[in-house]
Every structure is written in C-alpha cells, then in structure tokens.
Design an enzyme around this catalytic site. Sequence first.
Site, PDB file in Angstrom:
ATOM      1  N   GLU A  59      -3.684 -37.324 -10.005  1.00  0.00           N
ATOM      2  CA  GLU A  59      -3.259 -36.099  -9.304  1.00  0.00           C
ATOM      3  C   GLU A  59      -2.713 -35.054 -10.286  1.00  0.00           C
ATOM      4  OE1 GLU A  59      -0.758 -37.231  -6.021  1.00  0.00           O
ATOM      5  OE2 GLU A  59      -2.399 -38.261  -5.003  1.00  0.00           O
TER       6      GLU A  59
ATOM      7  N   GLU B 280      -7.011 -43.655  -4.360  1.00  0.00           N
ATOM      8  CA  GLU B 280      -5.723 -43.793  -3.683  1.00  0.00           C
ATOM      9  C   GLU B 280      -5.962 -43.476  -2.218  1.00  0.00           C
ATOM     10  OE1 GLU B 280      -2.412 -42.397  -6.008  1.00  0.00           O
ATOM     11  OE2 GLU B 280      -1.365 -41.738  -4.200  1.00  0.00           O
TER      12      GLU B 280
END
Length: 641
Positions: free
Chosen positions: A236, A313
């Site tokens: 991220e 994820e």
Amino acid sequence: MPEHGVYVTTPTVTKPKAVVQIETTVKNATFGNGKFNIRHSIINAQGETVAILNDNVEVAAGEQGKTLAYINMLNPNIWGQKNPYMYKLKTEIYDGKDLTDTYFTDFGIRKICFTKDGFFLNGEKIRFNGVCLHHDNGPMGAAVNVRADERKLQIMKEMGVNAIRTSHNPPSPEFLDLCDRMGLVVLDEAFDEWTKAKVDNGYHLYFDEWSKKDLTSLIMRDRNHPSVIMWSIGNEILEQSDKKKGFTVAKYLADICRELDPTRPSTCGFNYYPAPFDNNMAQQVDIAGMNYKPGKYAEVQRLYPDLPLYGSETSSCTSSRGVYHLPIEKYEKNGTNQVTSYDLIGPKWAYPPDIEFHFQEMNPRFMGEFIWTGFDYLGEPTPYGGRDNSTHGYWNDDWPSRSSYFGAVDLCGLPKDRFYLYQSQWTDKPMVHILPHWNWKKGMNIPVYVYTNCYEAELFLNGKSLGKRVKGRDLTEIMVSFNHYAPNTFQSKYRLSWDVPFEPGELTVKAYNNLGELKAEKTIRTAGKPAQIKLIPDRKVITADGKDLSYITVRIEDRDGNLCPEADNLVEFSVEGAGHFRAVGNGNAATTESFIEPKRKAFSGMCMLIVQSDENKQGKMNITATSKGLKTAKTTINVEL
C-alpha cells in the site's frame, strides 16, 4: 567466507534426478593471493552424507571471489507442502591442508513456476489459502520465541492455510526455518513505506540511504529457504498515485530482486486500483497483488491478460471471539468496544470472507488470497481506537481498545467463528461448526449459522429436527457495505442458516455427504452458573531448555462441563516446580490488563495461561488455577532434558 556466502538453487527438479547448483563466495583475508579448496557435502535428514563435490577458487589478497558448481542428485527427496524434506549443505574452505571455515546451509529441492494461469509447485497448481501475519505473539510480546511461532503456524495449518505473507516487514530467520519444516510457502515482504510518509517517524526518513542495503540483506539472508517463493517490495505504498516516482522506484527495487535472486518473482500489494496499473507501477513487478478489490478482478484480468495476479490482502473482517450482537446489524462500531462474531463487520474497505470466496471462484486465474489477518496482533484496533495510517495513525480514541479485531484467531490463539468459515473452504477433512452460543432468553429469535465442508447439514433443537440445508443450494443472505461494491446484501452459498426461537437445552448440527452418511457432528448446550475451572494444556511434555512453552486453555464451566459463554471470572494462577509462569491473556482486544501478572479475567468464558520451562531443570511443573466461588483446577506439565 562472508555472511550469506553460499547460495543454493535447484534449476532441475524431477523425481529421478535433481541438479543442486551452488554459488560460493570466498573472502581472502590473508596478505597474499591464494587458491582455496572448497568441499561441499550434502547431508540428508537422517544425517547421512549423500553427495560430495570438490571445487576451488583463486582470490587476490583482501578480495572476494565466486565459484559456481553443481551436484547431480539421483532420486532426490523433493520439498513440498505434504513432504517438506530438508537437506543440509556443509561447505568447508581449505587453505592448503588447513581448514579455515565451515558453513552450513539448510535447503530444499523444489521447483516453482508462476504464469498468468497460476502458481505451480513441482508442477502442481497451488492456490494460496493465505494469511497475513504480524510478527508479535500477543501476550508473549514481539521478541522471537520459536515455540510461540511454531504454535501460531500449527493453528494456521489447522485452519487450512498453506501460505504466509509476512506483514509488512522481514520475518525472523527462525520463522522461515519453521515454514521450511512445515511446508508453508512464504511471501517475504520488505517495506510498508518508501519515500512518501504514512507516519511522521516512518521509513521514508531512511529510504534513500537504506532501501537498497535493507532489501539486499533480506534477499541474501532468505534466498536459500525453499518456503520463500516471492519477494514483496512494498505494501500500500503511497507512490501508487505518483505518475513518475511510483514506477521508477518500483523498477529500482524489482531490479534488485532480479539481480540477487532471479529464481523468484517480485511483487507488491496495491490498494489504489486503478492508479498503480494506469501509472505503469504494477507492470514493474513480476506479479501484481491486489488489496481489497475483489469486484475488480475480472476487469484487471481483461485489461492486463498477461500479468499474474492474486489477492495480496483480503477481507479485513473484524470480530470478537464469542461475542454476538442481536439483532444482526451492519454497523461501523457500537458502544461495547467489541464486534459481533457473525462475521459481517469491517471498516469501509472491508467485506465478509464470502465475498472473496465468490470472486476467487469466478476468477480462477487469480492465484488465491492472503486474508487480513490470521491472528490478532498488538495495535491497530480497527474499527475502534482511531484512524488508519493515511490519517497519520492516531490510535487513542475508544480506549481501552488496544489490539486488532481482524484475526480469524484471537490474540491468545483461540479460534473465532471465522476460523471455521475458512476451514470449511480450505480443508477436506469433514468438519462442521455452529454459532452462536446457546445461552439466551426464552422466546428470542436466534439466527443460527453453520459452517461445513460437507454436502448438507441438519439442525436439531432438543432432539427435534429443524430441517436440512444443502451447501451451495440453500443460500444465506448477509449484509455487506464496502468501497467499490454497490449491493447492500450478498446471497452466500458458503453459510447455512436457520432462524430458531430459543429454548434452553441442546442444539446439535449433523453434517452428511451426498449419500446421506453422517460425517461430522457438533453440539452446544445451554450452560448453568459457573461452577468450575478446566485446564487444557496444548502440550503435556516440554523441553528443559529455558525457552519451551505450554499454552494452557482455561475454561469456565458449569457443573456439567459446559462452557459458560459469557463468564468473566477472575482466575489466579500458581506455577511450581521445573518451570515458571510466563504470560496470560484472554483474547479481549479492549482491556489493558497486564500480560505478566499471574491472573486473568475470562473473556467469553475462556482465557489463557502460558508457562515456560527452566533451563536444564527437569521434573514436573505443577499448575493451579483458582477463582472465587469456583472449583479449583490443577494440571501437571512434564519437563524433560
């Protein structure tokens, strides 16, 4: 020999023959040029030497030299998930007749391959039933304890896990050794931040100076582990939206991976779809990971047909073990600092596991998923506690929530209901699980959920059948609400459900195969008043090394041995003999009770005691648990040299 001076690969792997390739770096610490003899010996798991190779290298004074050699292995034991067979390479360096260095390298003989159609281990296609794991071990803290990590991985394997993502920093070598021995494949992750800050004191302060050094150190250290199958350069990363820096830094890091270890692909976890794909960042890694975008899987496959993809994820569902809020509602948070265990609640980016199951099934090219998370962990108590890293990680709201609710397993390693939902999808051994508990007020209408991997299930209340449900045909409507997904409900084929007017007594579920044969059964009962303590050690025999542990589950039961599901009795412990008290916990994310005082309140009827051996002291460790008004419990752990 310099640190990490031996690099073992297996370019050819077949049942009749494997090629073990060995790259050796030798440092000449003398004042003159030298010719060094190298002796490689491969030792099998039984301690037998099965192959020997002699090599040599000439190295100038004060310099390093490399040599490349190979050994043909006939009828090798191939490392895999069902047979994680490990060899040991013994490397000896001689200066003339003098032995100057000896180096041992554990390795496995295996072949990995990634294509747009999936991940293949030794030619067999494997889907990732994966979990993200933080490095801490709850009440034990963050320091490495091999037994704590081993137990963590054993629990994950029981859930059906076959893959681990180390989130979001390099794991300990001991953790990877365990994955090697247990047949788990690993996504080895380096960074959670590059040059753009997520928090004020983050890695961005050191990235320019240290990123190459740190990534190099990670790869050099871990590249002999057969469990490691991918190098992740980030999670991220905020540069995803940077049209210039995102792809240039990604290429810079991915090229380091390719240079140091061309046998494994690079990857990264992207959560800002479509920005990293539009900005040429996702194309710099060999495999693109997608965080929390299951509804976009079909689109990204259509737009990038040659790019291997997986859910790096997923889900981020939250729950508190044994807590059920009725009626079922889709809320952000409520005033209890707990989250219902009906497996529906999560932050705005999150969704129930069923959603990911569905889109993985609809998109078989995706290589699987890594759920957030396998275990609860210290910190980040979403949906309570504050804001995420994009808002500079302020975590003081909703005190005393202080650890995560994301795990399928709580902070002590006690399974939540969600553990069994994943088990119902990821395992083949017949199983069935029922929720909620069966202590309610007469007349209440209770939604009963059943998770099973069997063909159908039948529910009984006090011996009376409430009907059968067929998995995949009889759907359960669940509430959903998350980013990039329009519907507010989802018809799940992964849960079976009944609405049952509560009557005290016994609720039983029986699961059958398609021939009507009983394969699994589970019964829960209405519990009376708390009357006694029950102690259940995970291991009755441990090693006297001063490190080994026994985890003792503590149950508050009524006089008939039924779990009291809402009990919160304070239990006090004493430990005597060949060991000592180590820690306690109860899985409650909203308490600041000490982990290192020998007492703990039960949470949803249970808590945990951890005891540790004393070094070189064998004998019996005697444990006693007491609580006001309850019958005392005792157990014994044998400690052996």
